[in-house]
Structure formats: C-alpha cells, structure tokens
Write a protein that holds these residues in place. Structure first.
Motif, short mmCIF file in Angstrom:
data_model
loop_
_atom_site.label_atom_id
_atom_site.label_comp_id
_atom_site.label_asym_id
_atom_site.label_seq_id
_atom_site.Cartn_x
_atom_site.Cartn_y
_atom_site.Cartn_z
N CYS A 193 0.73 -1.24 -0.05
CA CYS A 193 0.04 0.08 0.08
C CYS A 193 0.79 1.10 -0.04
O CYS A 193 1.85 1.31 0.84
N VAL A 194 0.20 2.36 -0.69
CA VAL A 194 1.21 3.26 -0.73
C VAL A 194 0.51 4.65 0.06
O VAL A 194 -0.86 4.68 -0.24
N LYS A 195 1.07 5.30 0.84
CA LYS A 195 0.43 6.50 1.56
C LYS A 195 0.25 7.48 0.74
O LYS A 195 0.86 7.93 -0.09
N VAL A 196 -1.24 8.00 0.64
CA VAL A 196 -1.68 9.08 -0.17
C VAL A 196 -2.05 10.38 0.89
O VAL A 196 -2.39 11.36 0.18
N GLY A 197 -1.89 10.30 2.11
CA GLY A 197 -2.45 11.67 2.76
C GLY A 197 -2.72 11.24 4.34
O GLY A 197 -2.76 10.09 4.68
N GLY A 198 -3.04 12.22 5.07
CA GLY A 198 -3.41 12.02 6.34
C GLY A 198 -4.39 13.18 6.88
O GLY A 198 -4.25 14.47 6.39
N LEU A 199 -5.26 12.92 7.83
CA LEU A 199 -6.12 13.75 8.64
C LEU A 199 -5.67 13.67 10.06
O LEU A 199 -5.84 12.77 10.70
N LYS A 200 -5.63 14.84 10.58
CA LYS A 200 -5.33 14.99 11.96
C LYS A 200 -6.70 14.91 12.89
O LYS A 200 -7.60 15.93 12.49
N ARG A 201 -6.83 14.23 13.81
CA ARG A 201 -7.79 14.28 14.49
C ARG A 201 -7.56 15.01 16.03
O ARG A 201 -6.53 14.78 16.67
N MET A 202 -8.46 16.05 16.22
CA MET A 202 -8.22 16.90 17.24
C MET A 202 -9.31 16.81 18.22
O MET A 202 -10.61 16.81 17.82
N VAL A 203 -9.20 17.28 19.41
CA VAL A 203 -10.25 17.23 20.62
C VAL A 203 -10.00 18.19 21.44
O VAL A 203 -9.10 18.71 21.86
N LEU A 204 -11.50 18.84 21.80
CA LEU A 204 -11.60 19.88 22.73
C LEU A 204 -12.31 19.17 23.86
O LEU A 204 -13.40 18.99 23.63
N ARG A 205 -11.48 18.91 25.10
CA ARG A 205 -12.19 18.12 26.04
C ARG A 205 -13.26 18.65 26.81
O ARG A 205 -13.94 18.07 27.55
N SER A 206 -13.32 20.03 26.74
CA SER A 206 -14.59 20.47 27.66
C SER A 206 -14.83 21.92 26.99
O SER A 206 -13.86 22.65 26.24
N LEU A 207 -16.14 22.10 26.92
CA LEU A 207 -16.93 23.39 26.59
C LEU A 207 -17.27 24.29 27.63
O LEU A 207 -17.90 25.29 27.27
N ARG A 208 -16.92 23.93 28.76
CA ARG A 208 -17.30 24.61 29.99
C ARG A 208 -17.05 26.23 29.87
O ARG A 208 -17.98 27.03 30.34
N ASN A 209 -16.01 26.62 29.23
CA ASN A 209 -15.65 28.08 29.41
C ASN A 209 -16.00 28.98 28.25
O ASN A 209 -15.62 30.07 28.25
N PHE A 210 -16.72 28.25 27.41
CA PHE A 210 -16.84 29.10 26.05
C PHE A 210 -18.33 29.79 26.31
O PHE A 210 -19.22 29.34 26.78
N THR A 211 -18.26 31.29 25.88
CA THR A 211 -19.23 32.02 25.85
C THR A 211 -19.79 32.62 24.72
O THR A 211 -18.68 32.60 23.79
N HIS A 212 -20.63 33.25 24.61
CA HIS A 212 -20.81 33.88 23.02
C HIS A 212 -19.96 34.96 22.79
O HIS A 212 -19.88 35.87 23.82
N PRO A 213 -19.27 35.20 21.78
CA PRO A 213 -18.19 36.26 21.59
C PRO A 213 -19.14 37.51 21.20
O PRO A 213 -20.23 37.57 21.03
N THR A 214 -18.25 38.51 21.34
CA THR A 214 -18.55 39.96 21.35
C THR A 214 -18.67 40.33 19.84
O THR A 214 -17.83 39.77 18.84
N ALA A 215 -19.69 40.93 19.38
CA ALA A 215 -20.08 41.32 18.03
C ALA A 215 -18.77 41.77 17.18
O ALA A 215 -18.03 42.77 17.89
N ILE A 216 -18.54 41.83 15.97
CA ILE A 216 -17.86 42.38 15.23
C ILE A 216 -18.51 43.23 14.36
O ILE A 216 -19.33 42.71 13.68
#
Length: 368
Positions: A193-216
């Motif tokens: 088999c020949v390697k043709v690419g890759g995708l990184k799996r990333m995880v954010l383990r807690s959403l506790r500190n996320f609040t709605h962002p200030t408008a732009i």
C-alpha cells in the motif's frame, strides 16, 4: 481550515471507522457460522487464543472466512470497545445501534461489506469492513484488523486477499490507519500500500468556558438553514477545491443535509460581511447510542473566504458554535483537519483543541 463538510458522514465522523479491531468473543450464535468462504491456512500450525478468564486455548491452524451479519452488530460493538480501549487514549464506547446507523448511512449491509475471520472453534479473530468511497469513484475505504494474539499468522493477508477477490468491480482499496498503530502501518507497507495523505484528529475536552463572542462590526452570524443552499455550496467549494479528499458539493447536498435527523440548526451557522457570505461553521451532535452519555460536537465543516481571513471571522463563528453547543449541554468537541493545514491547526490550538492522532490513508490497487 478543516476539510469542509464531509459529504457522507464518513470515516472522519465515527471512532469505529478510524480504529476498528476485534477480540475473542465466545457468545457467538450458530447463524454467524453460515456462508463460509474457502478456508485459508495460517502460517503457523497452531496459535494460542486468550479466553475471557485469561487462560490459554490451543486451536487449529485453520481459519474460515465468512460474510458479516446484522446479528453481529452488538458483538462487533463489544469487540471495538474491548480492543480500542487498550490503545486509543481517546476511546469512547459505542453500541450495536451506532453501527447499525453507520451501515445505513453508507447504504451498505454487513453481509455485503464485511468479512469475518474465525478459528476452527468459531471464535472471531479478525475482520475486514469496507464501504464504497463516495469521494473517489471506484475505490473502497477499508478497515482490516486482527486480534493482537493472532498477528503475524497470515490472517490479515487472508482477509485482504479475500476482500479484494470479492470486490473486483472496484479499482482500489484505501486503508485508513491511526498513527499510533505501528503494526498496522507496517502491515500496510508490507502489502504494497502507498501512503496518499493524512487527517489529524483533534479534540477539545471541555466546552465549559465558552461564552458567546462579542459582535464584530459589519460581521453578522446567522443560522445556515435560512441561507440559499447554492451560496453555501459555492463558498465551501471555493474554500476546499483541490484539498485532500475533497469532493465538490451542490445545493442539493445541503437540502438533503437539512432533512437529516441529526441536523441541528443552532449548530450550523454562516457569517456575512457587507451582506456577502464569507464564513461558515457546521457542527453536529454525534450519537453513539446508549453506550455513552457524553455528548460530543463534531465540527464537520468550517472555513473563511481567503480575502476575509485575518480579521477574526473564523475564530468568532467557531466560538459561536461552541458556545451554543455548551448551552445545549454538549461537553466536548472533535474535528479532523488536513495534516499539513498549519494555519487551521494553529487556530484550533488557540481555542484549546489538541491532536490525539493522525488518520493515515494507504492505497492499494485491486488486480483484475
């Protein structure tokens, strides 16, 4: 940014699809032993099987290959949970309903898209699971694994050869291997088999500190379900054309997406600047069945138009989706991103995402 909206709820969505393996399960039914393929000789005259109580059982050097079955889905979920929990630090339990949904979303059936390996006593020791790749006509995405106690016995090779023999109408197999499984990487290379690419799996383990962002100023976020599907599709195609494993989408795709039972309008947003759509972020709630109560937000598509990058639009819309998810009681988030997309990876790092492994793609042509 990441790979855009995955058009078929594919491997990047499900942990099963990124690291399937099997262990010995003694609760097999007679129906699972039907429709056997020709038997293959294992390299060694005998192998040692570890039973549930840890004792050893000597078994014959013969294996049989058989078709999958709907009756096997609970067992396959148990196998996945038992094995991946041993080497995948980000493992989460799944159940049979989860796998039933997986096959259904691929328009596939276990009896047509899985081959199982059993020893002479009927015990499950290996598996090959494959689906047509909706992004590459003529290719199959495959997971092929063998229980750790049975490796280097020829079982994996037998499963690979049988799978290829059964799928002559296709041009190639693409094996997806997590980067932490060195034995699987070595096996893929040994099979040519020949390697043709890759995708990184990333995880954010807690959403506790996320609040709605200030408008732009002059930048507005709104639900994507109220947006013309052709505009959404056009933006995504401009963002990801030519990227690894990306296939252009149409407005019809988005119309179908909105009809799915797992579509959550609050988690699918677009951003406009001076009335023009310049960014989008699509999240969906992963349902792992009853095996896990933890709620996971998959960022399935995210991007900002090239001329509008560097203005905080991407960070803003992603934070908005994460904050809405937190309001809904979702506890964590995950995503996949091209392994060479450094700007996107850097942004995810700033928001707290961490890499857990890379999905490596290996391709092998099917001999006609």
């Amino acid at each position: 940014m990441n790979q855009g909206l995955f058009t078929d709820a594919t491997k990047m969505v499900y942990p099963w699809e990124s690291s399937f393996n099997v262990y010995v399960n003694q609760s097999l039914t007679d129906s699972l032993l039907s429709q056997s393929y020709p038997r293959h000789r294992i390299a060694e005259p005998s192998i040692r099987l570890i039973s549930h109580d840890g004792s050893g059982i000597n078994v014959s050097g013969m294996i049989s290959l058989e078709k999958g079955s709907n009756d096997m889905l609970e067992d396959l979920a148990d196998l996945y949970n038992a094995v991946t929990s041993q080497d995948d630090t980000d493992h989460r339990d799944i159940d049979g309903d989860y796998l039933r949904l997986l096959f259904s979303r691929h328009g596939s059936k276990p009896e047509e898209n899985a081959i199982l390996a059993r020893d002479s006593e009927g015990r499950l020791i290996g598996s090959s699971v494959f689906f047509p790749d909706r992004r590459r006509t003529g290719e199959l995405l495959m997971r092929l694994h063998v229980h750790p106690d049975f490796r280097q016995q020829g079982i994996g090779t037998a499963l690979l050869e049988e799978s290829m023999d059964q799928q002559k109408d296709f041009d190639a197999f693409v094996c997806i291997v997590p980067s932490f499984r060195e034995y699987a990487i070595n096996a893929a290379k040994n099979w040519g088999c020949v390697k043709v690419g890759g995708l990184k799996r990333m995880v954010l383990r807690s959403l506790r500190n996320f609040t709605h962002p200030t408008a732009i100023p002059e930048y507005e976020i709104r639900k994507a379900e109220g947006v013309d599907s052709s505009q959404w599709a056009d933006l995504q195609n401009r963002l990801f054309e030519g990227h690894f494993r990306y296939v252009p989408v149409t407005s019809d795709f988005y119309e179908e997406l909105r009809k799915r039972d797992d579509f959550v309008g609050e988690l699918s947003l677009v951003g406009t600047h001076n009335g023009e759509i310049v960014s989008y972020c699509h999240g969906r709630l992963l349902d792992k069945g009853e095996a896990s109560e933890e709620k996971n937000l998959l960022i399935q598509g995210f991007g900002v138009a090239s001329q509008d990058r560097g203005r905080g639009f991407g960070t803003h819309i992603l934070k908005a989706v994460l904050a809405r998810a937190a309001d809904m009681g979702i506890t964590r988030s995950s995503l996949l991103v091209h392994s060479e997309a450094e700007p996107a990876i850097s942004l995810y790092h700033k928001l707290g995402y961490r890499e857990v492994y890379t999905l490596l793609y290996f391709r092998k042509a099917i001999e006609k």
